[in-house]
Write an enzyme that holds these catalytic residues in place. Sequence first.
Site, mmCIF file in Angstrom:
data_model
loop_
_atom_site.group_PDB
_atom_site.id
_atom_site.type_symbol
_atom_site.label_atom_id
_atom_site.label_comp_id
_atom_site.label_asym_id
_atom_site.label_seq_id
_atom_site.Cartn_x
_atom_site.Cartn_y
_atom_site.Cartn_z
ATOM 1 N N HIS A 1 0.834 -1.202 0.000
ATOM 2 C CA HIS A 1 0.000 0.000 0.000
ATOM 3 C C HIS A 1 0.870 1.254 0.000
ATOM 4 C CE1 HIS A 1 0.849 0.548 4.231
ATOM 5 N NE2 HIS A 1 0.275 -0.592 4.563
ATOM 6 N N LYS B 1 -6.886 8.175 9.546
ATOM 7 C CA LYS B 1 -5.916 7.101 9.667
ATOM 8 C C LYS B 1 -6.192 6.065 8.560
ATOM 9 C CE LYS B 1 -4.008 3.969 13.016
ATOM 10 N NZ LYS B 1 -4.331 2.871 13.854
ATOM 11 N N CYS C 1 -1.418 -12.372 22.546
ATOM 12 C CA CYS C 1 -2.428 -12.158 21.506
ATOM 13 C C CYS C 1 -1.988 -12.908 20.257
ATOM 14 C CB CYS C 1 -2.608 -10.678 21.182
ATOM 15 S SG CYS C 1 -3.676 -10.435 19.730
ATOM 16 N N HIS D 1 -6.360 -5.451 18.924
ATOM 17 C CA HIS D 1 -7.482 -6.227 18.400
ATOM 18 C C HIS D 1 -8.735 -6.125 19.263
ATOM 19 C CE1 HIS D 1 -4.101 -8.172 16.289
ATOM 20 N NE2 HIS D 1 -4.984 -8.377 15.341
ATOM 21 N N CYS E 1 -6.388 -7.286 24.168
ATOM 22 C CA CYS E 1 -5.327 -6.765 23.305
ATOM 23 C C CYS E 1 -5.656 -5.319 22.920
ATOM 24 C CB CYS E 1 -5.221 -7.616 22.039
ATOM 25 S SG CYS E 1 -4.242 -6.828 20.756
ATOM 26 N N CYS F 1 -1.596 -10.516 17.159
ATOM 27 C CA CYS F 1 -0.365 -9.708 17.109
ATOM 28 C C CYS F 1 0.880 -10.577 17.152
ATOM 29 C CB CYS F 1 -0.299 -8.751 18.289
ATOM 30 S SG CYS F 1 -1.652 -7.581 18.363
ATOM 31 N N LYS G 1 -7.738 -0.834 7.170
ATOM 32 C CA LYS G 1 -8.555 -1.727 6.354
ATOM 33 C C LYS G 1 -10.024 -1.558 6.684
ATOM 34 C CE LYS G 1 -5.229 -5.391 5.413
ATOM 35 N NZ LYS G 1 -4.706 -6.649 5.941
ATOM 36 N N HIS H 1 3.966 1.485 2.346
ATOM 37 C CA HIS H 1 5.132 0.739 1.855
ATOM 38 C C HIS H 1 5.772 1.488 0.682
ATOM 39 C CE1 HIS H 1 2.352 -2.764 3.088
ATOM 40 N NE2 HIS H 1 3.307 -2.767 3.999
HETATM 41 ZN ZN LIG Z 1 -3.622 -8.210 19.157
#
Ligand SMILES: [Zn+2]
Length: 644
Positions: free
Chosen positions: A19, A304, A127, A147, A144, A130, A307, A22
Amino acid sequence: MSRVFYLTTPIYYVNDAPHLGHAYTTIVADAMTRYRRLAGDEAFFLTGTDEHGDKIAQAAARAGISPQALADRNSAAFRAAWDALGLGYGDYIRTTEPRHERVVQAILQQLWDAGEIYLGKYGGHYCFGCERFYTEKEIVDGKCPDHLTPLTWIEEENYFFKMSRYQAWLIDTVQRQPDLIRPERYRNEVLGFLRDPLQDLSISRPRTRLEWGIPLPFDDKYVTYVWFDALINYVSALGGPGEPRFEKFWPVAQHVTAKDILKPHAIYWPCMLAALAKVHGKPPEAYLYRHLNVHGYWTIEGQKMSKSLGNVFAAVAPAEKYGTDAYRYFVLREMVFGLDADFSEAGLVGRLNADLANDLGNLVSRATTLIVNLAGGNVPALPAEAKFHPFGLIPDLRPEYERALAEVKRAMTEFGFHRALGAMWEFIGAVNRFVDQTQPWLIAKQIGRRQDLDAVLYSLAESLRVLGILLSPYIPAAAARIREGLSQSGEPTLADAEWGRLTSGTRVQKVSGLFPRVEDHERRPAGTAKPDTTAGLISIDDFGKIQLRVAEVVAAEAVPKSKKLLKLTVSLGSEQRTIVAGIAQHYAPADLVGKKVVVVANLEAAKLMGIPSQGMVLAGSTEDDGALAVLTLDRDLPPGARVR
Ligand SMILES: [Zn+2]
C-alpha cells in the site's frame, strides 16, 4: 575516490498487500539512492519481504495452500509493485531464502556459544493476532490494545538474548552520536524508552505452537521469533560478517523505517549488533549502523489509513492514474521527513497542476520554444561582455541556482526531500520570472540587442540543463525528457550540475506536455463522487483557472455619457489591452496612469457602452457606502507577472 552507500527499507510482511505506506518508504530509498549515485557514489538499496510467523501459517491454512506458496505469491506482489513504480532496488531479500536462514542460524550459534543467549521461563498475556505478549501496563480491560480481543495466558520455556547488559552502552552511544537516530524527535523518544530498565529479549517460540520459522541451530524444538529473524536480513543480504560485500557496505549502512517499528530498530538491533561485534572480537560499536532514518505516517484525506475504514491506497494506484513522477513528487514534497502527512487526490492533483504542469512544465515548454524560434534551436554562445546584474536588464540566474544547489546538497544529507524540492522550485520560480522580465521575444525585435538575446537564451538553456540533472532523483522520467530535449546523453552526474558547463551550439528541441494538467472532472472515477459537503468552497484547481496578472496603466480616459466607467489602456508586458472599469467615481483618470494594478487576464471579452473590454481590474469595496480601492503591488513587478 568513489564512496559507497547502502540503504535499506524494512522488509514488508507478506500478510499484507503493498500500500501507499510501503510505497512511500521504498520511493524514499529509491530517490536517496539515485541521488547518491548522481553524486558519484557506488550506491544501492535493499528491500524485501518478511515471511515467517503465525499469521502467514494461519492465512495459508485458510487459503488451503502451503505457507511457502502464500509467501511466494505475496512476495511477488511487492516486487511487482516496485517494478511497476520503477524503483531500482539493488537486492531483494526474502526471509525464506537459504542465504538468509544460513546467516540467521550462524549468528544465533555464535551468540549461543558466547553465552549471549540463555534458556528461561516466560509467562505472559498473549495475543495470537499480534503474535506477541503484552505487559500488564499495555493491556486494556484484559484485552489486546490492538485487536480488542481477549488475551491468552501462556507460560513456556524460551530462549532469551541478554539485551539488558547493553543498556548502559546504548544510552551512551545514542548520546554521543546525535545523528545516529534522526530526526531528533525519535532520538529523544528512544532515550525516553531507555529510562526504564531494558528487559532481555525473548527470541524463540516452541515449534509445538509455531512451526513456520527458522529452527534454532542449538535446539530444533524451537524456531526463531520475529526480530532475530527479520532484522538480520540487513546483514544476511550482504552475506554476513567476513563476506566481502558485508565488509564493503556494512560500515556505511543506513536504514529507513516508519515510526511504528522504531523500538526494534533503535534498541533491539543495536544491542544485537553490539553482541555480534563482541563475538567477532571487536568493540561493541564496530557493527553499528551509521543512521536510522525514521519517517511518520500517512493519513488519507485526514483519516488514519486502515482496512476497516476501507481507505487503504494500493501502492501503485496513484501512479497508474497520475503518473509515477507526479506520485513521487507529491509524496517526497508533501511529507516533512519524520512528521505525519496527509495524502489526498485533491492535494496530489493540486501539486501536479501547480508545481509540475504550470511551474516546471510551462517553463520547459516556453524556454525550449524560445530557443527554437529565436535561435534556430542552437544554444548561442554566452557573450563575453554579457552584463548580468541581480536587478539589471538581464538578471543573473547563477547565484539563484547556486543557492538552490547548496540547499539540495545540505538537505539530502539528512533526508530533507521536501527542503531539496522546495529549493529547486524556488529556482524554477526565479527562471519563470526571468522570462517574464527579460521578454526575449521583444529583445529579438530590437536592433543592436543580439548579445542580450544570446545571454538570455543561454541562461534559459543552462537552467534547463542543470534542472535535468538535479531533478533526476525525484522525477526521473521528466528529468530524462528535459535532458533529451537539450541533447544531453549519458548518465547525469552532480559534478556536471555546475553552472556554465553548457556548450554553445548544443541542439535544443521543443519539449511540450511534460506534465499535462489534470482537470477536476478527470479526478474522480465515476461512481465515487463524494457528496458535496463543502458548498461554497472552490478547489485550488478552480482557482488555478483564473489568470491574474500585473498590468501597468498606460492611458486612462473617461467614457462619454457614463458616470461610472473609465477606459484604461494597460500593458501586460508582451501586449496592450483595453479594459473598461467601473471606478470613475473613485479615481480620476490621471491618478491611474503609471500605476501597476492586478487584472483578470483570461476573462471573456465584453462590450461596455460600446467599448470592447478585455479583462477586469481587481478592486476592493465596502458593502455599505461602496468605498472602493484598486489593488496595487506592495513591491515592483514587471507588467505581465502572474499573480496567484
Ligand atoms: Zn492483538
